[in-house]
Motif scaffolding. Structure first.
Motif, short mmCIF file in Angstrom:
data_model
loop_
_atom_site.label_atom_id
_atom_site.label_comp_id
_atom_site.label_asym_id
_atom_site.label_seq_id
_atom_site.Cartn_x
_atom_site.Cartn_y
_atom_site.Cartn_z
N UNK A 32 0.84 -1.20 0.00
CA UNK A 32 0.00 0.00 0.00
C UNK A 32 0.88 1.25 0.00
N UNK A 33 1.90 1.24 0.84
CA UNK A 33 2.80 2.39 0.91
C UNK A 33 3.48 2.63 -0.45
N UNK A 34 3.96 1.57 -1.08
CA UNK A 34 4.63 1.71 -2.38
C UNK A 34 3.67 2.29 -3.43
N UNK A 35 2.43 1.83 -3.43
CA UNK A 35 1.44 2.32 -4.39
C UNK A 35 1.13 3.80 -4.14
N UNK A 36 0.98 4.19 -2.88
CA UNK A 36 0.72 5.60 -2.55
C UNK A 36 1.89 6.48 -2.97
N UNK A 37 3.11 6.01 -2.70
CA UNK A 37 4.30 6.78 -3.08
C UNK A 37 4.38 6.96 -4.60
N UNK A 38 4.08 5.89 -5.34
CA UNK A 38 4.14 5.98 -6.80
C UNK A 38 3.16 7.02 -7.33
N UNK A 39 1.95 7.03 -6.82
CA UNK A 39 0.94 8.00 -7.25
C UNK A 39 1.39 9.41 -6.90
N UNK A 40 1.83 9.60 -5.66
CA UNK A 40 2.21 10.94 -5.20
C UNK A 40 3.44 11.46 -5.93
N UNK A 41 4.46 10.64 -6.02
CA UNK A 41 5.72 11.09 -6.64
C UNK A 41 5.54 11.43 -8.11
N UNK A 42 4.64 10.74 -8.79
CA UNK A 42 4.38 11.05 -10.20
C UNK A 42 3.81 12.46 -10.37
N UNK A 43 3.23 12.99 -9.31
CA UNK A 43 2.63 14.33 -9.36
C UNK A 43 3.46 15.35 -8.58
N UNK A 44 4.64 14.95 -8.12
CA UNK A 44 5.51 15.88 -7.40
C UNK A 44 5.18 16.03 -5.92
N UNK A 45 4.52 15.05 -5.35
CA UNK A 45 4.17 15.07 -3.93
C UNK A 45 4.96 14.00 -3.19
N UNK A 46 5.05 14.16 -1.89
CA UNK A 46 5.71 13.18 -1.02
C UNK A 46 4.66 12.53 -0.12
N UNK A 47 4.99 11.36 0.38
CA UNK A 47 4.12 10.62 1.29
C UNK A 47 4.84 10.44 2.62
N UNK A 48 4.13 10.71 3.70
CA UNK A 48 4.59 10.39 5.05
C UNK A 48 3.64 9.28 5.52
N UNK A 49 4.10 8.05 5.53
CA UNK A 49 3.26 6.85 5.73
C UNK A 49 3.55 6.24 7.09
N UNK A 50 2.48 6.05 7.90
CA UNK A 50 2.67 5.54 9.26
C UNK A 50 1.54 4.58 9.66
N UNK A 51 1.85 3.72 10.62
CA UNK A 51 0.86 2.79 11.20
C UNK A 51 1.08 2.71 12.69
N UNK A 52 -0.03 2.65 13.44
CA UNK A 52 0.06 2.49 14.88
C UNK A 52 -1.10 1.67 15.42
N UNK A 53 -0.82 0.99 16.51
CA UNK A 53 -1.86 0.30 17.26
C UNK A 53 -2.26 1.10 18.50
N UNK A 54 -1.63 2.27 18.69
CA UNK A 54 -1.83 3.08 19.88
C UNK A 54 -2.59 4.37 19.55
#
Length: 149
Positions: A32-54
């Protein structure tokens, strides 16, 4: 507004690909993170991707990202139903917030799953489109940002 999209994931999503694959699929959170990064980077955006159980960590991330982000994509998972501190933190965001659920929460056997408290403060919701919902949410944030919304 910045050109970073914050993508937040709630409890148990670290087990995506292993947990109930008949419902959530075989893709992992890394996929999921790789797919989001690919979409964002193609448009000149960055992704800050995180997961938590807290819950407190999710609140801290939302507070830190409340200003200056292009948008926030959040799969609150089980936080969707009773995490009022997360709800209040989403209210503070000065950017679009898109709620994502991998399964169609409105078609699930458990009726409580369709009652996300987050929806009332989010810009929009994507549910039931599998992990592709994340990519669509990222695309929508970019679309809104490019139109000055």
């Amino acid at each position: 507004m910045g050109r970073t999209i914050l993508v937040l994931n709630g409890p148990n999503l670290n087990l995506l690909g292993e947990r109930e694959p008949a419902i959530y699929g075989h893709e992992t959170l890394a996929d999921v993170e790789a797919a989001c990064r690919a979409v964002a980077e193609a448009e000149g955006y960055a992704i800050d991707f995180r997961q938590t159980n807290a819950e407190h960590e999710m609140v801290e991330w939302l507070q830190a990202g409340r200003k200056g982000m292009a948008g926030i994509v959040i799969n609150p998972a089980a936080f969707s139903y009773a995490a009022y501190p997360v709800l209040d933190a989403i209210k503070l965001a000065d950017c679009p917030v898109i709620e994502v659920h991998i399964s169609n929460v409105h078609r699930r056997e458990e009726a409580w799953r369709s009652k996300s408290i987050m929806t009332q403060v989010c810009t929009g919701m994507i549910t039931g489109l599998g992990v592709q919902g994340y990519e669509l949410a990222v695309r929508h944030v970019i679309w809104l940002r490019e139109r000055g919304k």
